[in-house]
Write an enzyme that holds these catalytic residues in place. Structure first.
Site, PDB file in Angstrom:
ATOM      1  N   ILE A 294      41.175 -40.757  28.648  1.00  0.00           N
ATOM      2  CA  ILE A 294      41.758 -41.126  27.354  1.00  0.00           C
ATOM      3  C   ILE A 294      41.406 -42.547  26.952  1.00  0.00           C
ATOM      4  CG2 ILE A 294      43.696 -39.518  27.527  1.00  0.00           C
ATOM      5  CD1 ILE A 294      45.420 -41.823  28.511  1.00  0.00           C
TER       6      ILE A 294
ATOM      7  N   GLY B 218      37.795 -49.350  29.561  1.00  0.00           N
ATOM      8  CA  GLY B 218      37.698 -50.774  29.297  1.00  0.00           C
ATOM      9  C   GLY B 218      36.733 -51.425  30.256  1.00  0.00           C
ATOM     10  N   GLY B 219      36.725 -52.756  30.225  1.00  0.00           N
ATOM     11  CA  GLY B 219      35.794 -53.483  31.069  1.00  0.00           C
ATOM     12  C   GLY B 219      36.149 -53.438  32.537  1.00  0.00           C
ATOM     13  N   PHE B 220      37.388 -53.059  32.852  1.00  0.00           N
ATOM     14  CA  PHE B 220      37.826 -53.109  34.243  1.00  0.00           C
ATOM     15  C   PHE B 220      38.188 -51.739  34.806  1.00  0.00           C
ATOM     16  CE2 PHE B 220      38.832 -57.189  32.323  1.00  0.00           C
ATOM     17  CZ  PHE B 220      38.193 -58.059  33.189  1.00  0.00           C
ATOM     18  N   GLY B 221      38.039 -50.682  34.016  1.00  0.00           N
ATOM     19  CA  GLY B 221      38.373 -49.377  34.559  1.00  0.00           C
ATOM     20  C   GLY B 221      38.440 -48.297  33.502  1.00  0.00           C
TER      21      GLY B 221
ATOM     22  N   LYS C 150      44.993 -45.148  35.992  1.00  0.00           N
ATOM     23  CA  LYS C 150      43.918 -46.096  35.732  1.00  0.00           C
ATOM     24  C   LYS C 150      43.069 -46.226  36.991  1.00  0.00           C
ATOM     25  CE  LYS C 150      43.043 -50.822  34.128  1.00  0.00           C
ATOM     26  NZ  LYS C 150      43.668 -52.083  33.638  1.00  0.00           N
TER      27      LYS C 150
ATOM     28  N   ASP D 142      45.789 -61.130  26.900  1.00  0.00           N
ATOM     29  CA  ASP D 142      44.943 -60.141  26.229  1.00  0.00           C
ATOM     30  C   ASP D 142      45.800 -59.280  25.309  1.00  0.00           C
ATOM     31  OD1 ASP D 142      42.650 -58.845  25.491  1.00  0.00           O
ATOM     32  OD2 ASP D 142      42.583 -57.514  27.233  1.00  0.00           O
TER      33      ASP D 142
END
EC number: 2.7.11.1
Length: 709
Positions: free
Chosen positions: A19, A22-25, A41, A130
């Protein structure tokens, strides 16, 4: 993504669907074996282990209704998995792109939720860093009430007291200018919050360089544009503070509106302030809740009903027809540890945590057990089985500092305890109770006990405690009107009791105070009841808007003809200039040269006359001076002298009520009221005074003062 190899933790989840990314997962929606929907995640092994640990640490720490709840974490094949609350409505950014700009009421409704979440993390010395529309998630976009959750704490950092951060991170367009200078603090999150508001109102992402263009927004709503400008001010020192946002014209103008997209979560504003829910947890951590507030956030106090109308008092005020089916479904669903439907979600907000403010001291004994409110943060239910044996004791505690409610279950398996009467001593608790910190953790048996306790607190105990008492209202000069803690109105006459139920608005007159001898109120009398109810509820609203540090409730006041005329026009204008709560605060021995200091009551807008406050109030029947009382009041009570010391030690009323000074403690009094109970009630001068002892205490102190002089 598959559910993983058989036997692994990942394989216990079903229907995994991506769904978000992002840059980390990567984020997946999934379903537990019990049917509960969650978000997972997945963080790859290339990510910084330090950053992963910081995110897990931060999410475990945070517990708030507007922050995505963290459940658990596990590791497989060198990858980290975080199991969290699923927000099926997607991100706020996607919602705005699909639906277009939000109306002002909806935007303010969401903004207030985010302010609460950001304030909470700031109080924990955490910067989100963020905060963007892409990291604000909607719990359920199909519901008429939009609930948002702040998520993705992968870039959050912990600040020391008054500390600053120095790393350039964040989403372009939502980053405060000082972040690029690598020296910023919590004001950076305010800037990002302003950018989120800008996105909600315009559908556009703020520019990555320079301030956003607000010309079109100014034409549509100047106050909205002004707030965005103040929140996104490039100079952090001139930027509006987080706590000031809710006081701006734009927010205040929309706070009272209830449009389909912006109405509050609860059925009334008081419930919204005082009942923030806990969500389910998989590691004993539950969602945050704001501190309980009752009307004007006053200290707890309670008054038992001063007369013998027990039968009418204990009639349930909550409709079983409307509530019980919902509760049965909640018990069934929560016993399976699943996240309920929207209806169950709303019910969860109402029953967790239990409201105990100002109910301290209340006790109820039923065939099923004994209910006791020990403190304003602690209550218990001694569960009784057949044979009058105590099976277990349910103790519910709320920690106002950690903002957590805990349920302790003490099982009486090692000893036999017989059920005790209402006024008997408390049963000693076991040393090793089982504890639960969220509603979803409660097993079926404990859930049933908890629901019984919660219903007793709302339907019976809260209906016994008066919040505002108006003696001799103009509509009923021979009666006393009380607005109860559960919202009911009770108008007490010498031989009857009129009750207006908040739950259904029905008004009945209970002859001689018995539930089986009632008649429906109609015509002129019904109109008068509605007038009294409107006045007291408006007065309550006025008090709720006052400074929460002022000690107002419970309030008892009397009004003469002059003041009543003003009261009917404006409830807020009749508040006594000194506190009318004769039974609530200490009164020192004051010499004739000293002035009585007003306690915790507002000053009227205009002076009633040039006469002194105490003399005017005595003339009008508003008793505000603890050391003076009308002669008629004193004559109602017969004083008794100590034959040895010659001091006045007690007063007795014509109906055999008696109030005497304690011989063991100098500021303690002992009150007996044979019409209610033969037992004695002990209270301190600066503590809770039984209402039927309030006027007697006035007279006794005046007698004592005159005797000394």
């Amino acid at each position: 993504m598959s559910g993983g190899k058989s036997g692994t933790k990942l394989s216990s989840f079903q229907n995994l669907q991506q769904i978000g990314q992002g840059g980390f997962g990567v984020v997946y929606s999934a379903q537990r074996e019990n049917g509960e929907k969650v978000a997972i995640k997945k963080i790859g092994n290339a990510a910084s282990q330090t950053r992963i640990k910081e995110e897990i640490k931060t999410m475990k720490l945070l517990r708030h209704r507007n922050i995505v709840q963290f459940y658990e974490t596990f590791f497989e094949n060198g990858e980290t998995y975080l199991v969290m609350e699923l927000c099926e409505g997607g991100s706020l950014m996607d919602y705005v792109k699909q639906k277009g700009p939000l109306d002002d009421s909806t935007a303010v409704h969401i903004l207030r939720q985010l302010i609460a979440a950001v304030k909470y993390i700031h109080d924990e010395n955490i910067l989100h860093r963020d905060l963007s529309a892409g990291n604000v998630f909607i719990k359920d976009a199909t519901k008429s009430t939009i609930t948002v959750k702040l998520g993705d704490f992968g870039l959050a950092t912990n600040l020391g007291q008054h500390g600053t951060a120095c790393t350039i991170v964040g989403t372009p367009g939502f980053i405060a200018p000082q972040v690029f200078g690598q020296n910023y603090d919590q004001a950076a999150d305010v800037y990002s919050l302003g950018a989120v508001l800008y996105t909600m109102l315009t559908k556009h992402t703020p520019p990555t360089k320079g301030p956003p263009n607000l010309e079109s927004l100014k034409k549509r709503n100047p106050s909205a544009a002004d707030l965005v400008e103040r929140m996104m001010h490039t100079d952090a020192r001139r930027r509006i503070q987080l706590k000031e946002i809710v006081m701006t014209d734009y927010v205040k103008a929309k706070m009272g509106e209830a449009t389909p997209g912006s109405r509050e979560h609860s059925r009334d504003s008081r419930s919204q302030r005082s009942r923030e829910p806990f969500r389910s947890s998989r590691d004993g951590i539950s969602l945050e809740r704001r501190p309980p507030a009752r009307s004007s956030s006053q200290p707890v106090n309670s008054r038992r009903d001063p007369d013998g109308y027990r039968a009418a008092h204990e009639m349930p005020t909550t409709s079983r027809t409307s509530v019980e089916p919902d509760r049965a479904r909640v018990r069934h669903r929560l016993s399976a540890r699943g996240i309920g439907s929207s209806q169950e979600d709303d019910l969860r907000q109402q029953i967790w945590p239990i409201r105990m403010e100002r109910l301290v001291g209340q006790r109820v004994r039923t065939p099923g057990g004994r209910y006791i409110v020990e403190m304003n943060t602690r209550c218990r239910f001694e569960v009784v089985s057949k044979g009058n044996i105590v099976l277990r004791i349910l103790v519910v505690e709320y920690d106002p500092h950690l903002l957590i409610q805990t349920v302790y279950v003490h099982k009486m398996s090692n000893r036999v305890e017989h059920a005790r009467n209402e006024t008997d001593d408390l049963i000693e608790l076991t040393r090793s109770p089982i504890s639960y910190t969220s509603l979803s953790q409660l097993p079926k048996e404990v859930m049933n006990d908890y629901m019984r306790l919660e219903k007793m607190m709302v339907s019976t105990i809260a209906s016994r405690v008066a919040k505002i008492t108006h003696r001799r209202p103009s509509q009923f000069p021979d009666a006393s009107a009380q607005l109860m803690e559960n919202g009911d109105l009770r108008i007490r006459f010498p031989n009857s009791l009129i009750v207006r139920r908040k739950s259904n608005g029905e008004v009945h007159n209970y002859i001689d105070g018995f539930a089986n001898n009632k008649e429906e109120v109609r015509g002129l009398q019904l109109s008068k009841v509605r007038e009294v109810y409107a006045c007291l509820t408006q007065l309550e609203q006025c008090l709720s808007r006052m400074n929460p540090t002022m000690k107002i409730l419970p309030m008892v006041f009397s009004a003469g003809p002059d003041i009543v005329a003003t009261y009917n026009n404006s409830p807020s204008s009749i508040l006594p200039s000194t506190s009318s709560q004769a039974s609530r605060f200490p009164f020192s021995e004051i010499s004739s040269s000293q002035q009585l200091v007003p306690h915790s009551a507002p000053i009227p807008n205009k002076p009633l006359s040039s006469r002194t406050t105490s003399s005017l109030n005595v003339r009008n029947g508003v008793s505000s001076d603890e050391n003076t009382a009308p002669a008629a009041t004193r004559q109602k009570y017969k004083a008794r002298l100590d034959p040895v010391t010659g001091r006045i030690v007690s007063v007795q009323a014509e109906d055999n009520r008696k109030l005497r000074c304690s011989t063991s403690k100098p500021d303690q009094f002992i009150f007996t009221d044979p019409s209610i109970s033969s037992s004695e009630q002990r209270f301190m001068r600066n503590g809770r005074v039984p209402e039927r002892a309030s006027e007697m205490l006035h007279a006794l102190l005046v007698y004592m003062k005159k005797k000394q002089n």
